[in-house]
Design a protein around this motif. Structure first.
Motif, PDB file in Angstrom:
ATOM      1  N   VAL A 467       0.809  -1.227   0.000  1.00  0.00           N
ATOM      2  CA  VAL A 467       0.000   0.000   0.000  1.00  0.00           C
ATOM      3  C   VAL A 467       0.838   1.272   0.000  1.00  0.00           C
ATOM      4  O   VAL A 467       0.288   2.371  -0.075  1.00  0.00           O
ATOM      5  N   GLY A 468       2.151   1.146   0.109  1.00  0.00           N
ATOM      6  CA  GLY A 468       2.998   2.333   0.106  1.00  0.00           C
ATOM      7  C   GLY A 468       3.264   2.852   1.507  1.00  0.00           C
ATOM      8  O   GLY A 468       2.540   2.532   2.462  1.00  0.00           O
ATOM      9  N   VAL A 469       4.283   3.688   1.615  1.00  0.00           N
ATOM     10  CA  VAL A 469       4.722   4.137   2.931  1.00  0.00           C
ATOM     11  C   VAL A 469       3.695   5.041   3.602  1.00  0.00           C
ATOM     12  O   VAL A 469       3.486   4.982   4.823  1.00  0.00           O
ATOM     13  N   GLY A 470       3.021   5.896   2.836  1.00  0.00           N
ATOM     14  CA  GLY A 470       2.039   6.806   3.423  1.00  0.00           C
ATOM     15  C   GLY A 470       0.896   6.075   4.083  1.00  0.00           C
ATOM     16  O   GLY A 470       0.546   6.332   5.253  1.00  0.00           O
ATOM     17  N   TRP A 471       0.269   5.153   3.348  1.00  0.00           N
ATOM     18  CA  TRP A 471      -0.871   4.412   3.898  1.00  0.00           C
ATOM     19  C   TRP A 471      -0.442   3.410   4.965  1.00  0.00           C
ATOM     20  O   TRP A 471      -1.205   3.120   5.886  1.00  0.00           O
ATOM     21  N   THR A 472       0.789   2.887   4.862  1.00  0.00           N
ATOM     22  CA  THR A 472       1.269   1.954   5.893  1.00  0.00           C
ATOM     23  C   THR A 472       1.273   2.617   7.258  1.00  0.00           C
ATOM     24  O   THR A 472       0.733   2.074   8.236  1.00  0.00           O
ATOM     25  N   TYR A 473       1.850   3.816   7.335  1.00  0.00           N
ATOM     26  CA  TYR A 473       1.925   4.478   8.643  1.00  0.00           C
ATOM     27  C   TYR A 473       0.596   5.104   9.051  1.00  0.00           C
ATOM     28  O   TYR A 473       0.358   5.314  10.250  1.00  0.00           O
ATOM     29  N   THR A 474      -0.272   5.362   8.088  1.00  0.00           N
ATOM     30  CA  THR A 474      -1.635   5.789   8.436  1.00  0.00           C
ATOM     31  C   THR A 474      -2.390   4.641   9.091  1.00  0.00           C
ATOM     32  O   THR A 474      -3.113   4.827  10.081  1.00  0.00           O
ATOM     33  N   ILE A 475      -2.229   3.445   8.543  1.00  0.00           N
ATOM     34  CA  ILE A 475      -2.873   2.262   9.134  1.00  0.00           C
ATOM     35  C   ILE A 475      -2.345   2.024  10.544  1.00  0.00           C
ATOM     36  O   ILE A 475      -3.107   1.743  11.474  1.00  0.00           O
ATOM     37  N   LEU A 476      -1.029   2.138  10.723  1.00  0.00           N
ATOM     38  CA  LEU A 476      -0.455   1.967  12.063  1.00  0.00           C
ATOM     39  C   LEU A 476      -0.982   3.029  13.029  1.00  0.00           C
ATOM     40  O   LEU A 476      -1.253   2.734  14.200  1.00  0.00           O
ATOM     41  N   ALA A 477      -1.150   4.258  12.537  1.00  0.00           N
ATOM     42  CA  ALA A 477      -1.706   5.319  13.378  1.00  0.00           C
ATOM     43  C   ALA A 477      -3.142   4.996  13.788  1.00  0.00           C
ATOM     44  O   ALA A 477      -3.549   5.224  14.935  1.00  0.00           O
ATOM     45  N   LEU A 478      -3.919   4.453  12.855  1.00  0.00           N
ATOM     46  CA  LEU A 478      -5.314   4.084  13.168  1.00  0.00           C
ATOM     47  C   LEU A 478      -5.362   2.928  14.167  1.00  0.00           C
ATOM     48  O   LEU A 478      -6.260   2.876  15.023  1.00  0.00           O
ATOM     49  N   ILE A 479      -4.416   2.007  14.075  1.00  0.00           N
ATOM     50  CA  ILE A 479      -4.351   0.918  15.056  1.00  0.00           C
ATOM     51  C   ILE A 479      -4.072   1.486  16.443  1.00  0.00           C
ATOM     52  O   ILE A 479      -4.691   1.070  17.438  1.00  0.00           O
ATOM     53  N   SER A 480      -3.161   2.451  16.522  1.00  0.00           N
ATOM     54  CA  SER A 480      -2.909   3.108  17.815  1.00  0.00           C
ATOM     55  C   SER A 480      -4.151   3.809  18.319  1.00  0.00           C
ATOM     56  O   SER A 480      -4.480   3.740  19.510  1.00  0.00           O
ATOM     57  N   LEU A 481      -4.847   4.495  17.432  1.00  0.00           N
ATOM     58  CA  LEU A 481      -6.072   5.200  17.824  1.00  0.00           C
ATOM     59  C   LEU A 481      -7.122   4.246  18.368  1.00  0.00           C
ATOM     60  O   LEU A 481      -7.849   4.572  19.317  1.00  0.00           O
ATOM     61  N   SER A 482      -7.200   3.049  17.806  1.00  0.00           N
ATOM     62  CA  SER A 482      -8.206   2.073  18.245  1.00  0.00           C
ATOM     63  C   SER A 482      -7.991   1.613  19.679  1.00  0.00           C
ATOM     64  O   SER A 482      -8.905   1.063  20.307  1.00  0.00           O
ATOM     65  N   THR A 483      -6.789   1.814  20.209  1.00  0.00           N
ATOM     66  CA  THR A 483      -6.515   1.403  21.592  1.00  0.00           C
ATOM     67  C   THR A 483      -6.892   2.467  22.619  1.00  0.00           C
ATOM     68  O   THR A 483      -6.801   2.212  23.822  1.00  0.00           O
ATOM     69  N   SER A 484      -7.290   3.658  22.178  1.00  0.00           N
ATOM     70  CA  SER A 484      -7.578   4.745  23.121  1.00  0.00           C
ATOM     71  C   SER A 484      -8.659   4.410  24.147  1.00  0.00           C
ATOM     72  O   SER A 484      -8.542   4.824  25.311  1.00  0.00           O
ATOM     73  N   PRO A 485      -9.731   3.660  23.795  1.00  0.00           N
ATOM     74  CA  PRO A 485     -10.710   3.321  24.851  1.00  0.00           C
ATOM     75  C   PRO A 485     -10.121   2.491  25.990  1.00  0.00           C
ATOM     76  O   PRO A 485     -10.684   2.466  27.096  1.00  0.00           O
ATOM     77  N   MET A 486      -8.987   1.838  25.756  1.00  0.00           N
ATOM     78  CA  MET A 486      -8.381   1.023  26.806  1.00  0.00           C
ATOM     79  C   MET A 486      -7.875   1.882  27.963  1.00  0.00           C
ATOM     80  O   MET A 486      -7.744   1.397  29.087  1.00  0.00           O
ATOM     81  N   ILE A 487      -7.593   3.158  27.700  1.00  0.00           N
ATOM     82  CA  ILE A 487      -7.150   4.046  28.780  1.00  0.00           C
ATOM     83  C   ILE A 487      -8.243   4.156  29.829  1.00  0.00           C
ATOM     84  O   ILE A 487      -8.007   4.004  31.036  1.00  0.00           O
ATOM     85  N   TRP A 488      -9.473   4.421  29.378  1.00  0.00           N
ATOM     86  CA  TRP A 488     -10.589   4.544  30.321  1.00  0.00           C
ATOM     87  C   TRP A 488     -10.981   3.183  30.893  1.00  0.00           C
ATOM     88  O   TRP A 488     -11.452   3.107  32.032  1.00  0.00           O
ATOM     89  N   LEU A 489     -10.779   2.108  30.120  1.00  0.00           N
ATOM     90  CA  LEU A 489     -11.034   0.768  30.645  1.00  0.00           C
ATOM     91  C   LEU A 489     -10.098   0.480  31.825  1.00  0.00           C
ATOM     92  O   LEU A 489     -10.524  -0.063  32.852  1.00  0.00           O
TER      93      LEU A 489
END
Length: 506
Positions: A467-489
């Motif tokens: 997918v290229g370098v731009g979308w690769t790190y965007t996907i990784l950023a979205l994976i990090s974002l998906s963990t944000s509810p775990m802070i409140w958990l």
């Protein structure tokens, strides 16, 4: 003036009165009057610095090897893929071995396990430096042994901090301690590249052998035993086997107490993974670590393909941006954690109208069973996570567009600063939750994050090509974002899980 409208003022808390008990029970007045550790602040800094230097060898042994891979492949007449297998097995043992050594350190003692690890590392490095180029299998085996010796020092150091520092001080101590392990990713590739180019790849292992042997001698001569099951607050004089040859710290204050601390029964370290709050924290931490490792592991290849004017030495210097970001981030967040802990303690004291003269006040606010430690530690995590997400995606698209290299390096620095703040915060909280199993819980943390990090590294090239370098790190950023509810958990789970463990242990 009406008393209800007066400003709440509470005398500053004194950290030396903070008492953390291995077995939860109401603290006695005598326990409150005694310091958590007999060591002076300067002595505790000395102990942590020694542990930090020992912990340096885990990433240093891994990163100095990286620039030598093409040369080693040529000398052994093997493909680069087969030599990369020695990196994979190193990561596997880097994740597994701390569970063994860390658990032993929580029951046998920190000092003998530190010495054992450094001895194993020294022997393995001598073997690697002497390996015949016809024996690829020996290179593979010795890399496993090298990882088994070096990787556990980080977990051991975390246990030492839990032994000698109260919760109010741990942030700063972890900040200082992290400098050693972060030296490896920062300067390891540069050192490995220079040695390979000037003296040959074998000198990487000779230098590591000499340095680890010197560290072994320093630990043998100066490092004291800190495990509270053996020495309590440091005032219990252990057997000769546990004492340094030259007692620079605690001299004259040991032996004042003859009462031996209670031995905590053995607990399977993998049982830690069944604690809901700890497991949530481990998974949250592992995802951030995997994204961090994905960026670090691809710096060489991406920068050389994006900025073709870079030579090997200049590419190695590009690691300095990420390295300095992690070192500064680890140190700064330590100070911030101590400040947040102190402010929350003072706020709770004000809300409950507690002063130093209030009966039972210290038990109500300071005692570890009642203090909302998750709230104190995780205060800055949401903003740090948002910074990481933005920088990760921005970094990818800057590389995709081939913008000025300075922009990519600045984003790399900011990302590493924030991600290290997250990793150090979660590591400190893990030791706060299980202070009597500091090495074991750090080993479990290492196991989970290394497993996820290895999985991420194994697919990162496929993502970059797909997918290229731009979308690769965007996907990784979205994976990090998906963990944000775990802070409140974690904030919700923490007090409940601690209460259940307290009931079960009583």
């Amino acid at each position: 003036m009406n008393q209800d409208h007066q400003e709440c003022t509470v005398p500053p808390t004194n950290d030396k009165h903070d008492v953390e008990k291995a077995v939860p029970s109401p603290p006695s007045n005598r326990a409150q009057e005694r310091p958590y550790s007999i060591y002076t602040p300067a002595e505790r800094w000395f102990i942590v610095v020694m542990a930090s230097v020992a912990a340096l060898f885990s990433p240093l042994a891994a990163m100095t090897y990286m620039p030598a891979i093409p040369v080693i492949a040529a000398d052994f007449h093997k493909s680069v893929e087969l030599i990369n297998l020695t990196v994979t097995v190193y990561m596997v043992f880097q994740g597994i071995s701390p569970v063994f050594w860390g658990t032993l350190a929580d029951y046998v003692g920190r000092r003998p396990i530190f010495l054992s690890c450094m001895l194993v590392l020294t022997v393995a490095c001598i073997g690697l430096a002497s390996t015949p180029t016809s024996d690829y299998w020996l290179l593979l085996v010795l890399r496993c042994v090298q990882a088994a010796g070096s990787a556990s020092t980080v977990a051991l150091g975390a246990g030492v901090i839990g032994d000698i520092a109260t919760r109010a001080e741990r942030g700063s101590f972890f900040g200082l301690f992290s400098v050693g392990p972060l030296f490896g990713p920062t300067f390891g590739p540069v050192i490995g590249g220079v040695l390979t180019q000037t003296l040959g790849w074998r000198w990487i292992f000779w230098i590591l052998a000499i340095a680890s042997a010197l560290c072994f001698v320093a630990l043998l001569v100066f490092f004291p035993e800190t495990l509270r099951q053996l020495v309590g607050d440091g005032s219990v004089l252990p057997s000769r086997f546990y004492r340094p040859l030259v007692p620079l710290v605690g001299h004259g204050r040991q032996g004042m107490t003859t009462e031996r601390p209670l031995r905590v029964p053995f607990v399977n370290p993998l049982r830690i993974l069944t604690y809901p709050d700890v497991l949530a924290l481990l998974l949250f931490n592992a995802v951030q670590y995997a994204v961090f490792y994905a960026i670090i592991a691809t710096i060489s290849t991406i920068f050389q393909s994006t900025y073709s004017f870079l030579n090997e030495t200049e590419t190695g210097l590009c690691f300095l941006a990420s390295g300095l970001g992690t070192i500064i981030g680890g140190y700064v967040i330590g100070k911030i954690m101590d400040r947040d802990y102190r402010l929350l303690k003072e706020k709770l004291a004000c809300e409950h109208r507690i002063t130093s003269d209030t009966p039972g006040s210290r038990e109500a606010i300071v005692y570890e069973e009642n203090f909302p430690i998750e709230k104190a530690r995780l205060k800055t995590i949401p903003i740090q996570l948002l910074i990481c997400i933005a920088c990760c995606a921005g970094y990818g698209w800057c590389l995709h567009q081939k913008v000025n290299i300075a922009v990519s390096l600045v984003l790399q620095f900011i990302f590493c600063f924030s991600v290290m703040a997250i990793l150090n915060t979660t590591q400190t909280l893990l030791v706060d939750l299980l202070p009597t199993q500091g090495s074991s819980v750090t080993a479990c943390n290492n196991l989970v994050r290394c497993a996820l990090g290895a999985a991420c590294v194994s697919v990162i090239d496929l993502m970059l090509n797909g997918v290229g370098v731009g979308w690769t790190y965007t996907i990784l950023a979205l994976i990090s974002l998906s963990t944000s509810p775990m802070i409140w958990l974690i904030l919700w789970l923490g007090p409940r899980s601690r209460a259940k463990r307290r009931v079960r242990n009583n």
